[in-house]
Design a protein around this motif. Structure first.
Motif, PDB file in Angstrom:
ATOM      1  N   LEU A  49      43.081 112.640 -99.583  1.00  0.00           N
ATOM      2  CA  LEU A  49      42.680 111.240 -99.427  1.00  0.00           C
ATOM      3  C   LEU A  49      41.503 111.111 -98.466  1.00  0.00           C
ATOM      4  CD1 LEU A  49      43.717 108.594-100.694  1.00  0.00           C
ATOM      5  CD2 LEU A  49      45.202 110.554-101.088  1.00  0.00           C
ATOM      6  N   LEU A  50      41.486 111.925 -97.417  1.00  0.00           N
ATOM      7  CA  LEU A  50      40.346 111.895 -96.501  1.00  0.00           C
ATOM      8  C   LEU A  50      39.069 112.325 -97.214  1.00  0.00           C
ATOM      9  CD1 LEU A  50      41.976 113.330 -93.258  1.00  0.00           C
ATOM     10  CD2 LEU A  50      41.032 111.031 -93.545  1.00  0.00           C
ATOM     11  N   LEU A  51      39.184 113.298 -98.099  1.00  0.00           N
ATOM     12  CA  LEU A  51      38.010 113.717 -98.873  1.00  0.00           C
ATOM     13  C   LEU A  51      37.586 112.633 -99.859  1.00  0.00           C
ATOM     14  CD1 LEU A  51      38.877 117.472 -99.526  1.00  0.00           C
ATOM     15  CD2 LEU A  51      37.061 116.568 -98.057  1.00  0.00           C
ATOM     16  N   LEU A  52      38.541 111.873-100.370  1.00  0.00           N
ATOM     17  CA  LEU A  52      38.185 110.766-101.259  1.00  0.00           C
ATOM     18  C   LEU A  52      37.499 109.635-100.491  1.00  0.00           C
ATOM     19  CD1 LEU A  52      41.303 110.727-103.591  1.00  0.00           C
ATOM     20  CD2 LEU A  52      38.935 111.115-104.299  1.00  0.00           C
ATOM     21  N   VAL A  53      37.888 109.433 -99.235  1.00  0.00           N
ATOM     22  CA  VAL A  53      37.159 108.474 -98.401  1.00  0.00           C
ATOM     23  C   VAL A  53      35.736 108.982 -98.163  1.00  0.00           C
ATOM     24  CG1 VAL A  53      37.059 107.324 -96.158  1.00  0.00           C
ATOM     25  CG2 VAL A  53      39.264 107.623 -97.296  1.00  0.00           C
ATOM     26  N   ALA A  54      35.606 110.297 -97.932  1.00  0.00           N
ATOM     27  CA  ALA A  54      34.267 110.883 -97.779  1.00  0.00           C
ATOM     28  C   ALA A  54      33.460 110.730 -99.067  1.00  0.00           C
ATOM     29  CB  ALA A  54      34.389 112.357 -97.399  1.00  0.00           C
ATOM     30  N   TRP A  55      34.112 110.857-100.197  1.00  0.00           N
ATOM     31  CA  TRP A  55      33.454 110.664-101.499  1.00  0.00           C
ATOM     32  C   TRP A  55      32.961 109.224-101.639  1.00  0.00           C
ATOM     33  CZ3 TRP A  55      30.718 111.586-105.436  1.00  0.00           C
ATOM     34  CH2 TRP A  55      30.929 111.058-106.706  1.00  0.00           C
ATOM     35  N   LEU A  56      33.721 108.286-101.103  1.00  0.00           N
ATOM     36  CA  LEU A  56      33.281 106.888-101.098  1.00  0.00           C
ATOM     37  C   LEU A  56      32.022 106.726-100.243  1.00  0.00           C
ATOM     38  CD1 LEU A  56      33.445 103.848-101.482  1.00  0.00           C
ATOM     39  CD2 LEU A  56      35.350 103.788 -99.852  1.00  0.00           C
ATOM     40  N   VAL A  57      32.020 107.324 -99.054  1.00  0.00           N
ATOM     41  CA  VAL A  57      30.832 107.254 -98.193  1.00  0.00           C
ATOM     42  C   VAL A  57      29.651 107.944 -98.867  1.00  0.00           C
ATOM     43  CG1 VAL A  57      29.872 107.866 -95.940  1.00  0.00           C
ATOM     44  CG2 VAL A  57      32.266 107.164 -96.118  1.00  0.00           C
ATOM     45  N   PHE A  58      29.912 109.060 -99.526  1.00  0.00           N
ATOM     46  CA  PHE A  58      28.848 109.784-100.226  1.00  0.00           C
ATOM     47  C   PHE A  58      28.210 108.898-101.293  1.00  0.00           C
ATOM     48  CE2 PHE A  58      27.188 112.340-103.663  1.00  0.00           C
ATOM     49  CZ  PHE A  58      26.475 113.332-103.012  1.00  0.00           C
ATOM     50  N   ARG A  59      29.040 108.249-102.120  1.00  0.00           N
ATOM     51  CA  ARG A  59      28.488 107.382-103.170  1.00  0.00           C
ATOM     52  C   ARG A  59      27.710 106.220-102.577  1.00  0.00           C
ATOM     53  NH1 ARG A  59      32.759 105.034-105.261  1.00  0.00           N
ATOM     54  NH2 ARG A  59      34.348 106.373-104.319  1.00  0.00           N
ATOM     55  N   LEU A  60      28.215 105.698-101.487  1.00  0.00           N
ATOM     56  CA  LEU A  60      27.555 104.570-100.831  1.00  0.00           C
ATOM     57  C   LEU A  60      26.177 104.977-100.307  1.00  0.00           C
ATOM     58  CD1 LEU A  60      27.820 101.659 -99.761  1.00  0.00           C
ATOM     59  CD2 LEU A  60      28.954 102.606 -97.747  1.00  0.00           C
ATOM     60  N   GLU A  61      26.114 106.103 -99.602  1.00  0.00           N
ATOM     61  CA  GLU A  61      24.867 106.531 -98.979  1.00  0.00           C
ATOM     62  C   GLU A  61      23.922 107.199 -99.985  1.00  0.00           C
ATOM     63  OE1 GLU A  61      23.939 106.444 -95.165  1.00  0.00           O
ATOM     64  OE2 GLU A  61      24.825 104.715 -96.154  1.00  0.00           O
ATOM     65  N   PHE A  62      24.428 108.170-100.726  1.00  0.00           N
ATOM     66  CA  PHE A  62      23.567 108.883-101.671  1.00  0.00           C
ATOM     67  C   PHE A  62      23.105 107.949-102.790  1.00  0.00           C
ATOM     68  CE2 PHE A  62      22.795 111.895-105.210  1.00  0.00           C
ATOM     69  CZ  PHE A  62      21.852 112.700-104.588  1.00  0.00           C
ATOM     70  N   GLY A  63      23.989 107.044-103.216  1.00  0.00           N
ATOM     71  CA  GLY A  63      23.592 106.073-104.234  1.00  0.00           C
ATOM     72  C   GLY A  63      22.465 105.182-103.748  1.00  0.00           C
ATOM     73  N   ALA A  64      22.562 104.732-102.491  1.00  0.00           N
ATOM     74  CA  ALA A  64      21.496 103.903-101.923  1.00  0.00           C
ATOM     75  C   ALA A  64      20.208 104.699-101.791  1.00  0.00           C
ATOM     76  CB  ALA A  64      21.935 103.359-100.566  1.00  0.00           C
ATOM     77  N   GLY A  65      20.336 105.967-101.415  1.00  0.00           N
ATOM     78  CA  GLY A  65      19.145 106.805-101.282  1.00  0.00           C
ATOM     79  C   GLY A  65      18.459 107.051-102.612  1.00  0.00           C
ATOM     80  N   MET A  66      19.247 107.313-103.647  1.00  0.00           N
ATOM     81  CA  MET A  66      18.668 107.589-104.959  1.00  0.00           C
ATOM     82  C   MET A  66      18.030 106.344-105.567  1.00  0.00           C
ATOM     83  SD  MET A  66      18.859 110.759-105.652  1.00  0.00           S
ATOM     84  CE  MET A  66      18.586 110.816-107.424  1.00  0.00           C
TER      85      MET A  66
END
Length: 474
Positions: free
Chosen positions: A150-167
């Motif tokens: 679940l902690l990795l899934l929270v990290a996956w949420l942050v990843f999509r939020l940040e990397f998605g904004a960057g892309m």
């Protein structure tokens, strides 16, 4: 299952769960204060009419029980109450299902509001809050260790939020690629804050560094969230630092604060102990999860992974979607912001007059709580509180004033509707109805240092255009 237990993340769980609950508290408070005037029974876009004609855009309690302002208040009060006890950490001391139940109720209640809130609830941070609330509930209580998956899934949420904004930035406006985007952003962003003018007046080399740093923070650092410790903690710290800069220079509701909270999921107790030696771990070492909880966590992990494929494809798609949900439950969404940068700030200004004779009429301006108006007024810090009407006003020059909600808004100003006036910082007629209202647009720019010393003003405005009116009730 020892491999599933993240015993060094007890503090992270406390930060994430209490922080997300705090964002829910703010969301329900802002809804309680604003929803009835925006989409209530007598609002700008009444929810009852929306439910009758279109139906909710997703699952909503109001689809079953019908909407009324009293029911909306009851939902908000319940949401505020549950959020408050989760912030205090009371359910987290009980069995693992107790905080989970609290977060699932918050998720369901707020989704019910979002799905009838229409354009006023179409912001990306609405679905971010929904996804975060659903996910962090499964981190359980202090009676079980936090789940690694679940902690990795929270990290996956942050990843999509940040990397998605960057892309979305890299693929979008050339100003991001040539590092000139920040020449404009601080001045033209939707809701400037107290430090936005100072940030805008910084030298251009600093703005280029900001843009380059943004690319690094959003396109590179998110991958390191999945690295071993202490790299993951350092990556989370960098993301938190960049988000704090955004907090200091703008007003993006709870977007930045929620990102900070979620990024905290990757900071281990060991890292916190190294930074602050007096902090004691909130971990649950040597405590084993009951079998039913382990099975539930694994099932939810599989569910969220299976829902991740559309979002993953979207990140690398040439037609990347921004702030999009791929399922009706608004889980594992696509995020992003500012794929294009506005070069010129155009503000809508609304004025009214009590004079019946338009020749020589004395016009007075309506003042909003957050958006620029009076050129002498310094922008305030309202985030993480969300001023929805002010945000919608920023979009008008980019789209059109010929929108139903805005036409009704002007009509309610003519009626001196008290609910509508409560959304404003100041109305010039002490509750009386103006005889006429008109809508203007101006170009706004921050004053230079010399201009500010001479006038004391924060803004310069020019290029006045009459967009609507004068109009009267009849």
């Amino acid at each position: 299952m020892e491999w599933l237990a993240a015993n060094d993340y007890g503090i992270a769980r406390e930060i994430v769960q209490r922080g997300v609950a705090l964002m829910y508290l703010l969301a329900f408070i802002s809804t309680l204060n604003q929803f009835r005037a925006l989409a209530g029974e007598h609002g700008l876009l009444p929810a009852p009419h929306y439910l009758e004609t279109s139906g909710a855009r997703g699952p909503s309690l109001f689809s079953r029980i019908g909407y009324s302002d009293r029911k909306l208040v009851a939902v908000c009060v319940l949401g505020i109450s549950i959020s408050s006890v989760l912030i205090m950490g009371i359910p987290q001391t009980g069995p693992p299902w107790l905080p989970l139940a609290g977060f699932l109720v918050l998720w369901g209640l707020y989704m019910s509001i979002v799905n009838v809130g229409q354009v006023f609830y179409g912001f990306g941070w609405e679905m971010l809050l929904l996804e975060a609330g659903f996910t962090v509930g499964f981190l359980g209580s202090q009676q079980v260790p936090p789940s690694q998956s679940l902690l990795l899934l929270v990290a996956w949420l942050v990843f999509r939020l940040e990397f998605g904004a960057g892309m979305i930035k890299w693929r979008g406006d050339p100003a991001w690629r040539n590092l000139t985007a920040m020449y404009y952003h601080h001045q033209t962003q939707p809701m400037p804050g107290p430090l936005s003018r100072s940030a805008h007046l910084a030298p251009k080399w600093w703005h280029r560094c900001e843009a380059a740093g943004n690319h690094g923070a959003q396109l590179v650092i998110p991958f390191l969230l999945f690295a071993p410790q202490p790299v993951a903690s350092i990556a989370a710290g960098i993301i938190i630092a960049t988000q704090l800069w955004l907090v200091a220079t703008g007003n993006f509701a709870w977007l930045n604060w929620l990102t900070i909270v979620l990024a905290g999921s990757r900071i281990s107790d060991s890292a916190w102990g190294w930074i602050f030696p007096w902090i004691r771990s909130a971990g649950t070492v040597h405590i084993e999860s009951p079998s039913w909880w382990t099975v539930l966590v694994l099932a939810v992990t599989v569910l969220l992974i299976s829902l991740s494929f559309p979002a993953l494809r979207n990140l690398f798609s040439a037609h990347q979607l921004m702030n999009a949900a791929f399922n009706k439950w608004q889980l594992v969404n696509a995020y992003g912001a500012f794929g294009s940068v506005t070069r010129v700030r155009i503000e809508i200004v609304i004025e009214g007059t009590e004079d019946e004779n338009l020749i020589g009429a004395h016009w007075q301006e309506y003042s909003f709580k957050g958006k620029p108006g009076n050129v002498a007024r310094k922008p305030g810090q309202c985030a993480p509180y969300h001023l929805r009407l002010d945000w919608m006003m920023w979009f008008l020059p980019l789209e059109s004033i010929n929108q139903r909600w805005f036409r009704v808004f002007v009509e309610k100003l003519l009626q001196a509707d008290q609910g509508t006036l409560a959304l404003l910082a100041e109305e010039p007629f002490s509750g009386r109805s103006p005889h006429y209202v008109r809508v203007l647009s101006y170009r706004y720019r921050f004053t230079t240092r010399i201009q500010h010393r001479q006038s004391g003003d924060i803004w310069v405005r020019d290029q006045r255009i009459l967009l609507l009116g004068p109009v009267a009730l009849n």
